[in-house]
Each structure stands twice: as structure tokens, then as C-alpha cells.
Design a protein around this motif. Structure first.
Motif, PDB file in Angstrom:
ATOM      1  N   TYR A 102       0.840  -1.202   0.000  1.00 23.38           N
ATOM      2  CA  TYR A 102       0.000   0.000   0.000  1.00 23.38           C
ATOM      3  C   TYR A 102       0.869   1.244   0.000  1.00 23.38           C
ATOM      4  O   TYR A 102       2.041   1.207   0.364  1.00 23.38           O
ATOM      5  CB  TYR A 102      -0.950   0.021   1.203  1.00 23.38           C
ATOM      6  CG  TYR A 102      -0.259   0.268   2.524  1.00 23.38           C
ATOM      7  CD1 TYR A 102      -0.107   1.555   3.014  1.00 23.38           C
ATOM      8  CD2 TYR A 102       0.249  -0.787   3.266  1.00 23.38           C
ATOM      9  CE1 TYR A 102       0.538   1.789   4.231  1.00 23.38           C
ATOM     10  CE2 TYR A 102       0.893  -0.567   4.465  1.00 23.38           C
ATOM     11  CZ  TYR A 102       1.035   0.718   4.941  1.00 23.38           C
ATOM     12  OH  TYR A 102       1.677   0.955   6.127  1.00 23.38           O
ATOM     13  N   LEU A 111      -5.906  -3.837   6.820  1.00 23.25           N
ATOM     14  CA  LEU A 111      -6.438  -4.693   5.765  1.00 23.25           C
ATOM     15  C   LEU A 111      -7.773  -5.252   6.245  1.00 23.25           C
ATOM     16  O   LEU A 111      -7.832  -5.926   7.280  1.00 23.25           O
ATOM     17  CB  LEU A 111      -5.460  -5.825   5.443  1.00 23.25           C
ATOM     18  CG  LEU A 111      -5.844  -6.787   4.339  1.00 23.25           C
ATOM     19  CD1 LEU A 111      -6.088  -6.057   3.016  1.00 23.25           C
ATOM     20  CD2 LEU A 111      -4.754  -7.838   4.154  1.00 23.25           C
ATOM     21  N   THR A 123      -5.928  -7.562   9.695  1.00 20.25           N
ATOM     22  CA  THR A 123      -4.521  -7.187   9.662  1.00 20.25           C
ATOM     23  C   THR A 123      -3.730  -8.010  10.667  1.00 20.25           C
ATOM     24  O   THR A 123      -4.057  -8.047  11.846  1.00 20.25           O
ATOM     25  CB  THR A 123      -4.348  -5.691   9.995  1.00 20.25           C
ATOM     26  OG1 THR A 123      -5.227  -4.933   9.173  1.00 20.25           O
ATOM     27  CG2 THR A 123      -2.912  -5.254   9.789  1.00 20.25           C
ATOM     28  N   ASP A 126       2.153  -5.272   9.455  1.00 20.24           N
ATOM     29  CA  ASP A 126       2.437  -4.193   8.516  1.00 20.24           C
ATOM     30  C   ASP A 126       3.950  -4.066   8.471  1.00 20.24           C
ATOM     31  O   ASP A 126       4.565  -3.547   9.396  1.00 20.24           O
ATOM     32  CB  ASP A 126       1.795  -2.883   8.982  1.00 20.24           C
ATOM     33  CG  ASP A 126       2.023  -1.737   8.006  1.00 20.24           C
ATOM     34  OD1 ASP A 126       2.792  -1.893   7.037  1.00 20.24           O
ATOM     35  OD2 ASP A 126       1.441  -0.663   8.224  1.00 20.24           O
ATOM     36  N   VAL A 143      -7.858  -1.834   1.649  1.00 16.37           N
ATOM     37  CA  VAL A 143      -6.709  -1.278   2.356  1.00 16.37           C
ATOM     38  C   VAL A 143      -7.119   0.138   2.720  1.00 16.37           C
ATOM     39  O   VAL A 143      -7.370   0.964   1.840  1.00 16.37           O
ATOM     40  CB  VAL A 143      -5.443  -1.286   1.482  1.00 16.37           C
ATOM     41  CG1 VAL A 143      -4.295  -0.614   2.216  1.00 16.37           C
ATOM     42  CG2 VAL A 143      -5.072  -2.714   1.088  1.00 16.37           C
TER      43      VAL A 143
END
Length: 176
Positions: A102, A111, A123, A126, A143
Motif C-alpha cells: 500500500y 487490511l 490485519t 504491517d 486497504v
């Protein structure tokens, strides 16, 4: 073939249509274990990776931009959000790991997976602009950004030194 009316008159300029039959591409999701599939995201957003724990029947895994996504829940931000519909014709077993890169989201990228009735935050991590999740099915994904109401910010205010010989340790955490 020309159209003929009840009186027997034929269309003098019948419509025509031409098409070509082409062989389909080979499946991009083979059978096996820990099967990785790379998908080019629409709009030049990079490559998503899906890892299927098992694939018992090969198939095609695809991604498309989702033009009219369902509204995201309160606390999630749509500025810079992207929406994808990811599907497969392969027969697969869980778990499935999905990683989507992203950009354009300032803080708190998340997410979300639409389970058919609502968005669920899936999620898992990250890592440097790539959101990953472990999922059980494929369908729409988003996203999006988030606010502290959804994902609080927590920091360690005080902690013991890195090398500590005491059997106890005291930490102080601060969270919004």
C-alpha cells in the motif's frame, strides 16, 4: 442469418458479429503445498502475494479493482483507500496468507476483509508498506487508514534495562 418477418420479408442489412476463440492461459494456481501466487494489482499498485497452505485442484486466482465497495465501519478512513475483489477457481485448504502493498495512507493502514455481510479487520502485520493477513476465504478486501478509536497507539514509557538480573521487571505503558 437474416431476420425474416411474418410477411416473409428479409432484413436487407443483417447485423453481423465476429469473434476469435483463443486458448485459455494455463492456471496460475497449481496443486501442492505452500503455493505462492503473485497477482498484479490494478492501477499499478504493485504485486499482492497469496500463499495457500494446500491446493488440491489447480485453478485461476485473480484480482480486480472493486468499483462500488460496501461502506467501511466507523473509525476507518477512506482517504487513499483501495478496494480489491480477489477470487480463485482452485480448491484450497486453510490457512491462506494474503499480503498487499500500500501507499497513500498516512497512518494506521489496515487490511479489511468483507465476509459477505460486514468488513472485518484481518490485519496481522504491517511490514514496510505491506499489509499481511491470514484468511479463510477470498472475496473483497480493502486497504484503509484507521483512527485511534479502531487501533490505539501504545508506547512503552519506562522499562527495565536490556540486561537485567532481577526476576521481576516493571513496565509503564501509555495508550490513547
Amino acid at each position: 442469418a437474416a431476420a425474416i418477418d411474418a410477411a416473409g420479408r428479409a432484413d436487407a442489412t443483417p447485423a453481423t458479429h465476429t469473434w476469435a476463440v483463443v486458448a485459455p492461459l494455463p492456471p496460475n494456481t497449481p496443486t501442492g503445498t505452500n503455493v505462492d501466487v503473485e497477482l498484479t494489482l490494478p492501477g499499478g499498485a504493485g504485486q499482492a502475494t497469496i500463499t495457500f497452505a494446500t491446493v488440491t485442484a489447480e485453478g485461476y486466482t485473480t484480482v480486480e479493482a472493486l468499483a462500488t465497495p460496501p461502506a467501511v465501519p466507523a473509525g476507518y478512513l477512506t482517504d487513499g483507500a483501495v478496494y480489491y475483489d480477489i477470487s480463485t477457481t482452485a480448491a484450497f485448504g486453510e490457512p491462506v496468507t494474503l499480503c498487499i502493498p500500500y501507499s497513500g495512507i498516512a497512518d494506521g493502514a489496515r487490511l479489511l476483509h468483507h465476509d459477505g455481510s460486514e468488513w472485518v479487520d484481518v490485519t496481522l502485520s504491517d511490514a514496510g508498506g505491506v499489509l499481511c493477513a491470514e484468511i479463510g476465504s477470498l472475496s473483497p478486501f480493502a486497504v484503509v487508514g484507521s483512527t485511534a478509536a479502531v487501533v490505539p497507539t501504545t508506547t512503552i514509557q519506562t522499562a527495565p534495562p536490556a540486561s537485567h538480573v532481577s526476576p521481576t521487571a516493571t513496565f509503564a505503558l501509555v495508550s490513547n
